[in-house]
Every structure is written in structure tokens, then in C-alpha cells.
Design a protein around this motif. Sequence first.
Motif, PDB file in Angstrom:
ATOM      1  N   GLN A 120       0.838  -1.202   0.000  1.00  0.00           N
ATOM      2  CA  GLN A 120       0.000   0.000   0.000  1.00  0.00           C
ATOM      3  C   GLN A 120       0.872   1.251   0.000  1.00  0.00           C
ATOM      4  O   GLN A 120       0.621   2.202  -0.742  1.00  0.00           O
ATOM      5  CB  GLN A 120      -0.918   0.017   1.228  1.00  0.00           C
ATOM      6  CG  GLN A 120      -2.029  -0.988   1.160  1.00  0.00           C
ATOM      7  CD  GLN A 120      -2.842  -1.023   2.446  1.00  0.00           C
ATOM      8  OE1 GLN A 120      -2.440  -0.487   3.477  1.00  0.00           O
ATOM      9  NE2 GLN A 120      -3.991  -1.674   2.384  1.00  0.00           N
ATOM     10  N   GLN A 132      -3.654   0.960  -8.052  1.00  0.00           N
ATOM     11  CA  GLN A 132      -3.749   0.179  -6.830  1.00  0.00           C
ATOM     12  C   GLN A 132      -3.429  -1.287  -7.067  1.00  0.00           C
ATOM     13  O   GLN A 132      -3.495  -2.089  -6.140  1.00  0.00           O
ATOM     14  CB  GLN A 132      -5.145   0.316  -6.228  1.00  0.00           C
ATOM     15  CG  GLN A 132      -5.457   1.728  -5.770  1.00  0.00           C
ATOM     16  CD  GLN A 132      -6.790   1.776  -5.073  1.00  0.00           C
ATOM     17  OE1 GLN A 132      -7.036   1.039  -4.125  1.00  0.00           O
ATOM     18  NE2 GLN A 132      -7.656   2.654  -5.541  1.00  0.00           N
ATOM     19  N   THR A 158      -3.289  -3.400  -3.436  1.00  0.00           N
ATOM     20  CA  THR A 158      -3.389  -2.750  -2.135  1.00  0.00           C
ATOM     21  C   THR A 158      -4.215  -3.546  -1.122  1.00  0.00           C
ATOM     22  O   THR A 158      -4.023  -3.379   0.070  1.00  0.00           O
ATOM     23  CB  THR A 158      -4.001  -1.349  -2.278  1.00  0.00           C
ATOM     24  OG1 THR A 158      -5.264  -1.457  -2.937  1.00  0.00           O
ATOM     25  CG2 THR A 158      -3.082  -0.439  -3.077  1.00  0.00           C
TER      26      THR A 158
END
Length: 182
Positions: free
Chosen positions: A53, A65, A76
Amino acid sequence: MTFIMLLMFLKILVVIWALPTSMVGLLILIPFGAGARIRWIQGALEVWGPGIQHMFKGLSPIGAQAMVLGHFVVGTSPAFLAAVRRHERVHVRQVECWGPFFLPAYLVASLWLFFRGMDCYRSNPFEVQAYSLGGDGDWRIKINEKENQGSPFWPWRLAASLLLLILALALSIRWFSCMLQN
């Protein structure tokens, strides 16, 4: 039985062909993989965690992401990875086709589009294909988090998996060489 062995051998060749790109994924996991979780789903190793992340927050200029690096799908969260799974699997197939040329080809295509004043992400032919075949995911998806906990990322597990892959490859090559001699 022989046909199944041939398919297994071909799959091993595909994994080897994609290995240089997968090794880039492994190199990224070394500094960012602390506390990461992993799971094998649909022919790729999905990896997520706090370090990943942080990586996406600090290094992604487009707010990504998730990304594919060989047979690693780095994201993530497990919920987000589930939401974009079809899209990311198209990229895994692209890596299997392009092998060690995938990352350079992707980057050259993005640079070419950038210098022509176009969107270097959405207009990239690799992304166009992934959005066309895999969609852009359902970002609102709700998933049972307990089901998606995955296993803790341990370097020895990854090393053991790579050793097993190499052993399987060596045994397959030996088996096929024996078959060709007969």
C-alpha cells in the motif's frame, strides 16, 4: 496421459518465458513485502499488504492500486485484487505471450503515447486490450475478508516455490529427453 504431460511441459515453458518479468516482481516484493499476504488464484500469485500500500501511495503517478509483474499480481488489498482480477489476468496472459519483452514494450508504448500528447495509460494498447477483455473491475465489490486473508508472506515460502518450479522443470526436461531417446 501423454497429452496432459505435454500441456504441463508447455505451461512450464510459459512460466520460464515470463520468468524475467516475474523476477522484477520478486525484486519489488523484497523491500515492500514486509507483512504482505499471498494467495495463488487463477494462475498468478496475488500479493498485498501494508508495505505494498505504501509503495502504491508513494510511487504510482496515476493512482494505481494493482499491477502485474509476471505471475505476481501486486495490489493494495484482497478486496481490490478481487475487483480487478479479470483485468489483471489479461495482463498475466500478455506477460505469458511477450515474456521478457513485456515490460520494455509496455514502457515504450507509454512513452510513445506520452510524446504524442495522448493518455499514456488508457491509450496504451496493453491497457486497451485489458479493459476490452477484462473490464475495469467492480470497485464496489464486497468480499468476505476472512475468506481472503491469504497466507503470510515468508521469503522461505517463495524460495521453496521457486525451487519446486526448478525441480519440476528439470524433471520434465529429463523425462522428455528419455522419451525422445526411446
